[in-house]
Motif scaffolding. Structure first.
Motif, PDB file in Angstrom:
ATOM      1  N   PRO A   1       0.841  -1.203   0.000  1.00  0.00           N
ATOM      2  CA  PRO A   1       0.000   0.000   0.000  1.00  0.00           C
ATOM      3  C   PRO A   1       0.877   1.255   0.000  1.00  0.00           C
ATOM      4  O   PRO A   1       1.989   1.252   0.552  1.00  0.00           O
ATOM      5  N   PRO A   2       0.420   2.318  -0.593  1.00  0.00           N
ATOM      6  CA  PRO A   2       1.207   3.552  -0.586  1.00  0.00           C
ATOM      7  C   PRO A   2       1.305   4.104   0.829  1.00  0.00           C
ATOM      8  O   PRO A   2       0.409   3.889   1.648  1.00  0.00           O
ATOM      9  N   PRO A   3       2.396   4.816   1.182  1.00  0.00           N
ATOM     10  CA  PRO A   3       2.535   5.383   2.533  1.00  0.00           C
ATOM     11  C   PRO A   3       1.452   6.415   2.802  1.00  0.00           C
ATOM     12  O   PRO A   3       1.012   7.129   1.901  1.00  0.00           O
ATOM     13  N   ALA A   4       1.011   6.460   4.058  1.00  0.00           N
ATOM     14  CA  ALA A   4      -0.019   7.428   4.432  1.00  0.00           C
ATOM     15  C   ALA A   4       0.480   8.850   4.230  1.00  0.00           C
ATOM     16  O   ALA A   4      -0.282   9.744   3.853  1.00  0.00           O
ATOM     17  N   VAL A   5       1.769   9.073   4.502  1.00  0.00           N
ATOM     18  CA  VAL A   5       2.384  10.387   4.313  1.00  0.00           C
ATOM     19  C   VAL A   5       3.679  10.191   3.549  1.00  0.00           C
ATOM     20  O   VAL A   5       4.468   9.283   3.867  1.00  0.00           O
ATOM     21  N   GLU A   6       3.898  10.998   2.544  1.00  0.00           N
ATOM     22  CA  GLU A   6       5.128  10.919   1.767  1.00  0.00           C
ATOM     23  C   GLU A   6       6.320  11.189   2.677  1.00  0.00           C
ATOM     24  O   GLU A   6       6.353  12.178   3.404  1.00  0.00           O
ATOM     25  N   PRO A   7       7.325  10.299   2.698  1.00  0.00           N
ATOM     26  CA  PRO A   7       8.469  10.515   3.585  1.00  0.00           C
ATOM     27  C   PRO A   7       9.277  11.737   3.167  1.00  0.00           C
ATOM     28  O   PRO A   7       9.315  12.116   1.999  1.00  0.00           O
ATOM     29  N   ALA A   8       9.914  12.341   4.165  1.00  0.00           N
ATOM     30  CA  ALA A   8      10.742  13.516   3.895  1.00  0.00           C
ATOM     31  C   ALA A   8      11.975  13.113   3.106  1.00  0.00           C
ATOM     32  O   ALA A   8      12.527  12.023   3.285  1.00  0.00           O
ATOM     33  N   ARG A   9      12.389  14.017   2.222  1.00  0.00           N
ATOM     34  CA  ARG A   9      13.560  13.756   1.383  1.00  0.00           C
ATOM     35  C   ARG A   9      14.592  14.855   1.592  1.00  0.00           C
ATOM     36  O   ARG A   9      14.251  16.021   1.791  1.00  0.00           O
ATOM     37  N   SER A  10      15.852  14.466   1.517  1.00  0.00           N
ATOM     38  CA  SER A  10      16.938  15.402   1.752  1.00  0.00           C
ATOM     39  C   SER A  10      17.063  16.392   0.598  1.00  0.00           C
ATOM     40  O   SER A  10      17.035  15.992  -0.572  1.00  0.00           O
ATOM     41  N   PRO A  11      17.234  17.693   0.902  1.00  0.00           N
ATOM     42  CA  PRO A  11      17.441  18.675  -0.158  1.00  0.00           C
ATOM     43  C   PRO A  11      18.900  18.777  -0.592  1.00  0.00           C
ATOM     44  O   PRO A  11      19.215  19.530  -1.516  1.00  0.00           O
ATOM     45  N   PHE A  12      19.799  18.036   0.064  1.00  0.00           N
ATOM     46  CA  PHE A  12      21.223  18.119  -0.241  1.00  0.00           C
ATOM     47  C   PHE A  12      21.627  16.962  -1.168  1.00  0.00           C
ATOM     48  O   PHE A  12      21.041  15.877  -1.103  1.00  0.00           O
ATOM     49  N   PRO A  13      22.643  17.186  -1.995  1.00  0.00           N
ATOM     50  CA  PRO A  13      23.142  16.083  -2.831  1.00  0.00           C
ATOM     51  C   PRO A  13      23.654  14.913  -2.012  1.00  0.00           C
ATOM     52  O   PRO A  13      23.487  13.754  -2.386  1.00  0.00           O
ATOM     53  N   ALA A  14      24.292  15.214  -0.884  1.00  0.00           N
ATOM     54  CA  ALA A  14      24.780  14.172   0.024  1.00  0.00           C
ATOM     55  C   ALA A  14      24.467  14.629   1.447  1.00  0.00           C
ATOM     56  O   ALA A  14      24.714  15.779   1.804  1.00  0.00           O
ATOM     57  N   SER A  15      23.927  13.735   2.246  1.00  0.00           N
ATOM     58  CA  SER A  15      23.506  14.133   3.589  1.00  0.00           C
ATOM     59  C   SER A  15      23.557  12.942   4.529  1.00  0.00           C
ATOM     60  O   SER A  15      23.678  11.789   4.107  1.00  0.00           O
ATOM     61  N   VAL A  16      23.452  13.266   5.816  1.00  0.00           N
ATOM     62  CA  VAL A  16      23.344  12.261   6.873  1.00  0.00           C
ATOM     63  C   VAL A  16      21.973  12.439   7.512  1.00  0.00           C
ATOM     64  O   VAL A  16      21.626  13.538   7.936  1.00  0.00           O
ATOM     65  N   ALA A  17      21.207  11.375   7.559  1.00  0.00           N
ATOM     66  CA  ALA A  17      19.858  11.434   8.136  1.00  0.00           C
ATOM     67  C   ALA A  17      19.922  11.200   9.640  1.00  0.00           C
ATOM     68  O   ALA A  17      20.771  10.448  10.135  1.00  0.00           O
ATOM     69  N   ALA A  18      19.025  11.861  10.355  1.00  0.00           N
ATOM     70  CA  ALA A  18      18.972  11.723  11.802  1.00  0.00           C
ATOM     71  C   ALA A  18      17.540  11.957  12.262  1.00  0.00           C
ATOM     72  O   ALA A  18      16.720  12.542  11.553  1.00  0.00           O
ATOM     73  N   THR A  19      17.257  11.510  13.457  1.00  0.00           N
ATOM     74  CA  THR A  19      15.984  11.781  14.117  1.00  0.00           C
ATOM     75  C   THR A  19      16.215  12.862  15.159  1.00  0.00           C
ATOM     76  O   THR A  19      17.160  12.769  15.952  1.00  0.00           O
ATOM     77  N   GLY A  20      15.372  13.884  15.148  1.00  0.00           N
ATOM     78  CA  GLY A  20      15.560  15.009  16.051  1.00  0.00           C
ATOM     79  C   GLY A  20      14.390  15.193  16.994  1.00  0.00           C
ATOM     80  O   GLY A  20      13.283  14.697  16.766  1.00  0.00           O
ATOM     81  N   LEU A  21      14.653  15.931  18.061  1.00  0.00           N
ATOM     82  CA  LEU A  21      13.640  16.219  19.067  1.00  0.00           C
ATOM     83  C   LEU A  21      13.714  17.705  19.400  1.00  0.00           C
ATOM     84  O   LEU A  21      14.802  18.232  19.672  1.00  0.00           O
ATOM     85  N   LEU A  22      12.569  18.377  19.366  1.00  0.00           N
ATOM     86  CA  LEU A  22      12.523  19.786  19.725  1.00  0.00           C
ATOM     87  C   LEU A  22      12.611  19.935  21.239  1.00  0.00           C
ATOM     88  O   LEU A  22      11.941  19.216  21.985  1.00  0.00           O
TER      89      LEU A  22
END
Length: 325
Positions: free
Chosen positions: A33-54
């Motif tokens: 099934p398609p995702p309920a919400v489109e996942p976020a995508r990096s705007p940089f050519p190369a990046s490191v993904a992380a989970t953040g907390l406000l």
């Protein structure tokens, strides 16, 4: 009879065919099934993904009780803005206030006794002056004069002892007043009450499972990003980053690098993904951000992408140099 055998034969073939097609249909995997919400995508050519907390920019303060006691009053509520020194909690102080009243009464009694001792000292000093005059005129003996001198010394000693008793009681009074002040839990700095986990009438221990209150400054927020320790070497200080709120992949939040916490810790912030690893350690990176128009709340999770200088080059086994023997 022949007709019956022919019908039975064709029915058996039809049954085998039905079973075959049923098995094939069961083996066929349904499309994901398609995702309920489109996942976020990096705007940089190369990046490191992380989970953040406000979180609050100056980090949250967990308010605790200075000593075990019954909570008499909770002076604030969630969302209350407080200044440094404002009362947050009032612990039960009835016993100390009773001691305070007793000490004050004892001090008043000692002051009255001191007044009496000073009067007796003045009387003894006057008697000594008279005795000295009479001794010069040979009206009384030297022994009588000595007794008057000892009486003056005794009166002076009693005045000094009463003064010392009053000073000791004053010290005890100041100690009780300090203990009374400790039972009033005050705000250590300006901020907003983010959580209140206690009610009047409950008992506050010195090692609770959760803080009594959480105080933070929500006017300025920061993001605490957690990078898997396997990707820690890819993070470079000073690199820009962006964050996306969960469920909002269109509005990116620019982040500014603040610092890297130089201590890798076990992962605590979980996203709830079924494929998420929990037996790992993370490197924490602090970013600051400006408040956007969309409301933000302390404790919200965000997806963070940290720019990387250059993408990793893929090294094939054929290109790996072999050391000569």
């Amino acid at each position: 009879m022949l007709l019956f055998r022919q019908v039975t034969f064709y029915l058996a073939i039809a049954g085998f065919a039905g079973v075959f097609f049923l098995v094939q249909d069961m083996r066929r995997k349904p499309p994901a099934p398609p995702p309920a919400v489109e996942p976020a995508r990096s705007p940089f050519p190369a990046s490191v993904a992380a989970t953040g907390l406000l979180e609050a920019a100056r980090e949250n303060v967990k308010i605790a009780a200075p000593k075990p006691a019954l909570i008499q009053q909770v002076a604030v509520a969630v969302g209350s803005k407080v200044k440094a020194g404002d009362t947050l909690l009032q612990l039960d102080d009835r016993e100390l206030r009773a001691r305070l009243g007793t000490l004050r009464a004892q001090i008043e009694a000692l002051r009255a006794a001191l007044h009496t001792d000073r009067v007796l000292h003045a009387d003894a000093a006057d008697q000594l002056v008279r005795a000295e005059k009479l001794a010069r005129d040979r009206v009384i003996s030297d022994d009588e004069k000595k007794r008057r001198e000892f009486a003056v010394q005794l009166a002076e000693t009693r005045v000094g002892k009463t003064d010392a008793d009053i000073a000791a009681m004053d010290a005890q009074l100041r100690q009780v007043q300090t203990e009374l002040d400790i039972l009033t839990v005050r705000a250590p700095r300006d901020g907003t009450i983010l959580q209140v986990n206690v009610r009047a009438g409950e008992f506050a221990g010195t090692a609770p499972t959760e803080p009594l209150m959480i105080l933070g400054e929500v006017e300025k927020l920061q993001v605490r990003a957690e990078v898997d320790e396997q990707n820690a070497a890819l993070v470079e200080p000073g690199r820009p980053a962006v964050a996306y709120l969960k469920g909002d992949t269109q509005r990116k939040l620019p982040l500014r690098f603040v610092r890297i916490e130089p201590f890798v810790i076990p992962k605590r912030s979980l996203t709830g993904d079924s494929a998420e690893r929990v037996d790992t350690r993370v490197l924490q990176i602090i970013f600051e951000l400006d408040r956007p128009e969309v409301p933000l709340y302390v404790g919200q999770q965000v997806d963070v992408f940290i720019e990387r200088a250059t993408p990793l080059s893929v090294v094939s086994p054929a290109n790996v140099p072999v050391a000569k023997q």
